[in-house]
Write an enzyme that holds these catalytic residues in place. Structure first.
Site, PDB file in Angstrom:
ATOM      1  CG  HIS A 156      -2.101  -0.878   1.128  1.00 21.79           C
ATOM      2  ND1 HIS A 156      -2.043  -2.219   1.420  1.00 21.79           N
ATOM      3  CD2 HIS A 156      -3.371  -0.628   0.739  1.00 21.79           C
ATOM      4  CE1 HIS A 156      -3.235  -2.760   1.211  1.00 21.79           C
ATOM      5  NE2 HIS A 156      -4.056  -1.815   0.798  1.00 21.79           N
ATOM      6  CE  LYS A 160      -4.050  -0.435   4.764  1.00 21.67           C
ATOM      7  NZ  LYS A 160      -5.367   0.155   5.082  1.00 21.67           N
TER       8      LYS A 160
HETATM    9  N1  LIG Z   1     -12.861  -0.774   2.187  1.00 17.96           N
HETATM   10  C1  LIG Z   1     -12.160  -0.329   1.142  1.00 17.96           C
HETATM   11  O1  LIG Z   1     -12.369  -0.743   0.004  1.00 17.96           O
HETATM   12  C2  LIG Z   1     -11.112   0.691   1.379  1.00 17.96           C
HETATM   13  C3  LIG Z   1     -10.858   1.107   2.637  1.00 17.96           C
HETATM   14  N2  LIG Z   1      -9.937   2.053   2.889  1.00 17.96           N
HETATM   15  C4  LIG Z   1      -9.865   2.476   4.274  1.00 17.96           C
HETATM   16  O2  LIG Z   1     -10.594   3.689   4.375  1.00 17.96           O
HETATM   17  C5  LIG Z   1     -10.021   4.511   5.382  1.00 17.96           C
HETATM   18  C6  LIG Z   1      -9.705   5.880   4.784  1.00 17.96           C
HETATM   19  O3  LIG Z   1      -8.689   5.720   3.822  1.00 17.96           O
HETATM   20  P1  LIG Z   1      -8.128   6.982   3.011  1.00 17.96           P
HETATM   21  O4  LIG Z   1      -9.259   7.713   2.393  1.00 17.96           O
HETATM   22  O5  LIG Z   1      -7.033   6.470   2.174  1.00 17.96           O
HETATM   23  O6  LIG Z   1      -7.526   7.836   4.208  1.00 17.96           O
HETATM   24  P2  LIG Z   1      -7.334   9.423   4.286  1.00 17.96           P
HETATM   25  O7  LIG Z   1      -6.323   9.662   5.354  1.00 17.96           O
HETATM   26  O8  LIG Z   1      -7.095   9.977   2.931  1.00 17.96           O
HETATM   27  O9  LIG Z   1      -8.766   9.924   4.774  1.00 17.96           O
HETATM   28  C7  LIG Z   1      -9.232   9.800   6.073  1.00 17.96           C
HETATM   29  C8  LIG Z   1     -10.042  11.042   6.357  1.00 17.96           C
HETATM   30  O10 LIG Z   1     -10.668  10.899   7.643  1.00 17.96           O
HETATM   31  C9  LIG Z   1     -10.717  12.188   8.182  1.00 17.96           C
HETATM   32  N3  LIG Z   1     -10.952  12.145   9.617  1.00 17.96           N
HETATM   33  C10 LIG Z   1     -10.058  11.929  10.619  1.00 17.96           C
HETATM   34  N4  LIG Z   1     -10.677  12.059  11.807  1.00 17.96           N
HETATM   35  C11 LIG Z   1     -11.965  12.369  11.535  1.00 17.96           C
HETATM   36  C12 LIG Z   1     -13.097  12.638  12.354  1.00 17.96           C
HETATM   37  N5  LIG Z   1     -13.029  12.634  13.686  1.00 17.96           N
HETATM   38  N6  LIG Z   1     -14.271  12.903  11.736  1.00 17.96           N
HETATM   39  C13 LIG Z   1     -14.365  12.902  10.408  1.00 17.96           C
HETATM   40  N7  LIG Z   1     -13.328  12.684   9.590  1.00 17.96           N
HETATM   41  C14 LIG Z   1     -12.145  12.407  10.162  1.00 17.96           C
HETATM   42  C15 LIG Z   1      -9.380  12.829   7.824  1.00 17.96           C
HETATM   43  O11 LIG Z   1      -9.471  14.233   7.865  1.00 17.96           O
HETATM   44  C16 LIG Z   1      -9.204  12.321   6.397  1.00 17.96           C
HETATM   45  O12 LIG Z   1      -9.709  13.258   5.464  1.00 17.96           O
HETATM   46  C17 LIG Z   1      -8.799   3.760   5.901  1.00 17.96           C
HETATM   47  O13 LIG Z   1      -9.158   3.039   7.049  1.00 17.96           O
HETATM   48  C18 LIG Z   1      -8.483   2.785   4.787  1.00 17.96           C
HETATM   49  O14 LIG Z   1      -7.831   1.637   5.225  1.00 17.96           O
HETATM   50  C19 LIG Z   1      -9.228   2.631   1.898  1.00 17.96           C
HETATM   51  C20 LIG Z   1      -9.391   2.243   0.611  1.00 17.96           C
HETATM   52  C21 LIG Z   1     -10.352   1.216   0.242  1.00 17.96           C
HETATM   53  O1  LIG Z   2      -5.807   2.126   3.037  1.00 21.09           O
HETATM   54  C1  LIG Z   2      -6.027   1.745   1.875  1.00 21.09           C
HETATM   55  O2  LIG Z   2      -5.627   2.380   0.897  1.00 21.09           O
HETATM   56  C2  LIG Z   2      -6.785   0.511   1.667  1.00 21.09           C
HETATM   57  N1  LIG Z   2      -7.304  -0.064   2.695  1.00 21.09           N
HETATM   58  C3  LIG Z   2      -8.096  -1.243   2.685  1.00 21.09           C
HETATM   59  C4  LIG Z   2      -7.404  -2.336   3.466  1.00 21.09           C
HETATM   60  O3  LIG Z   2      -6.840  -2.062   4.540  1.00 21.09           O
HETATM   61  O4  LIG Z   2      -7.452  -3.490   3.042  1.00 21.09           O
HETATM   62  C5  LIG Z   2      -8.539  -1.648   1.307  1.00 21.09           C
HETATM   63  C6  LIG Z   2      -7.540  -1.404   0.243  1.00 21.09           C
HETATM   64  O5  LIG Z   2      -6.530  -2.347   0.371  1.00 21.09           O
HETATM   65  C7  LIG Z   2      -6.994   0.021   0.295  1.00 21.09           C
END
Ligand SMILES: NC(=O)C1=CN([C@@H]2O[C@H](COP(=O)(O)OP(=O)(O)OC[C@H]3O[C@@H](n4cnc5c(N)ncnc54)[C@H](O)[C@@H]3O)[C@@H](O)[C@H]2O)C=CC1
Ligand SMILES: O=C(O)C1=N[C@H](C(=O)O)C[C@H](O)C1
Length: 267
Positions: A156, A160
């Site tokens: 990743h 992350k």
């Molecule tokens: N299930 C899936 O398919 C995927 C899941 N993820 C997960 O999604 C999550 C977010 O990933 P990204 O967007 O890459 O991270 P990022 O760091 O770009 O975004 C996280 C956001 O949460 C906000 N945040 C932090 N504290 C907050 C609060 N108290 N209230 C509201 N917002 C708050 C931050 O300001 C930031 O904008 C991670 O846990 C990641 O692992 C990421 C990609 C795919």
């Molecule tokens: O943080 C990410 O970017 C992602 N998080 C998810 C995970 O923890 O598996 C999904 C995807 O891999 C991207």
């Protein structure tokens, strides 16, 4: 005509949250009604640069948000601690959570499962919304019946927060369901540098790579006498997750319990 689903997005400025806004903008059956963000309290989303110009309010406090706005679904794309609290609070307010945030503990998942059941409210927690990644996990589960020796390498971007990834943990859990517990490698192997063999889940090794330039990638490598099988998935762009987010938002309205994993919603 289907009813419009009123959606709140938590984490709208994030990599995933902003992509979710762009997806909602294109879908006629989804309506964004508010955002939750610890910054920009009281502003309109349209006042922020670089995001779709929705005329909705940003709330820093989730309780105020839920008390001020009528919503069907909370899409949470934040951080592990915040995401857990958001999911719990949404259920307490009768709002169905769709959670992409990863890094929840097993205890938290169990607690949320019980709460969703008690409230009779649909909840989707999906460690990976990309259909290709879901297939990769299902294929890995199939292969594990025949190849019990397996290591997972997930790669990743270096922003992350959680390691191993939610997808790697979910993959290991799916494999654990079909294979006997097994310690892999030489029985006397020793790490001369701590961590060299990766994290251990039920004898399976999980290796986490974090580098700039990566998005989300995983290889599940099975080893057997004279042969290897590698099952690999790459997300090159966060748009890859959005058809899964949309499906989860639609399907969560028809559920009355928590499902963990998008595979439970696919035909
Ligand atoms: N299930 C899936 O398919 C995927 C899941 N993820 C997960 O999604 C999550 C977010 O990933 P990204 O967007 O890459 O991270 P990022 O760091 O770009 O975004 C996280 C956001 O949460 C906000 N945040 C932090 N504290 C907050 C609060 N108290 N209230 C509201 N917002 C708050 C931050 O300001 C930031 O904008 C991670 O846990 C990641 O692992 C990421 C990609 C795919
Ligand atoms: O943080 C990410 O970017 C992602 N998080 C998810 C995970 O923890 O598996 C999904 C995807 O891999 C991207």
């Amino acid at each position: 005509m289907t009813d419009t689903i009123k959606v709140i997005v938590a984490g709208p400025r994030g990599r995933m949250g902003s992509e979710a806004l762009r997806m909602i903008e294109k879908e006629d059956n989804l309506e964004l009604v508010a955002c939750i963000d610890h910054k920009h309290d009281g502003k309109k989303l349209s006042e922020l640069d670089g995001l779709p110009a929705f005329d909705v309010t940003i709330y820093a406090d989730i309780n105020t948000c839920f008390e001020s706005v009528q919503a069907d679904v909370l899409v949470d794309l934040t951080t592990p601690e915040v995401g857990y609290l958001h999911t719990k609070t949404a259920l307490e307010y009768g709002i169905r959570p769709v959670v992409g945030t990863t890094g929840f503990t097993n205890e938290q998942l169990e607690e949320l499962t019980d709460l969703a059941e008690e409230k009779g409210l649909g909840t989707v927690i999906a460690p990976n919304f990309a259909v290709g990644a879901v297939l990769m996990m299902q294929f890995a589960k199939m292969a594990a019946k025949y190849f019990p020796d397996v290591e997972i390498i997930e790669k990743h971007h270096d922003q992350k927060l959680d390691a191993p990834s939610g997808t790697a943990v979910k993959t290991a859990q799916l494999i654990q369901d079909v294979r006997e517990s097994k310690k892999q490698g030489h029985p006397n192997e020793k790490e001369t540098i701590q961590g060299a063999r990766g994290a251990d889940m039920d004898g399976m090794k999980i290796h986490s790579v974090r580098l700039p330039g990566l998005v989300a990638h995983q290889e599940v490598i099975f080893g057997s006498s004279g042969q290897n099988l590698t099952i690999k998935h790459d997300s090159f762009d966060r748009a890859s997750f959005m058809s899964g987010v949309k499906l989860a938002v639609e399907q969560v309205m028809k559920l009355d319990l928590l499902v963990y994993g998008l595979e439970n919603l696919l035909d």
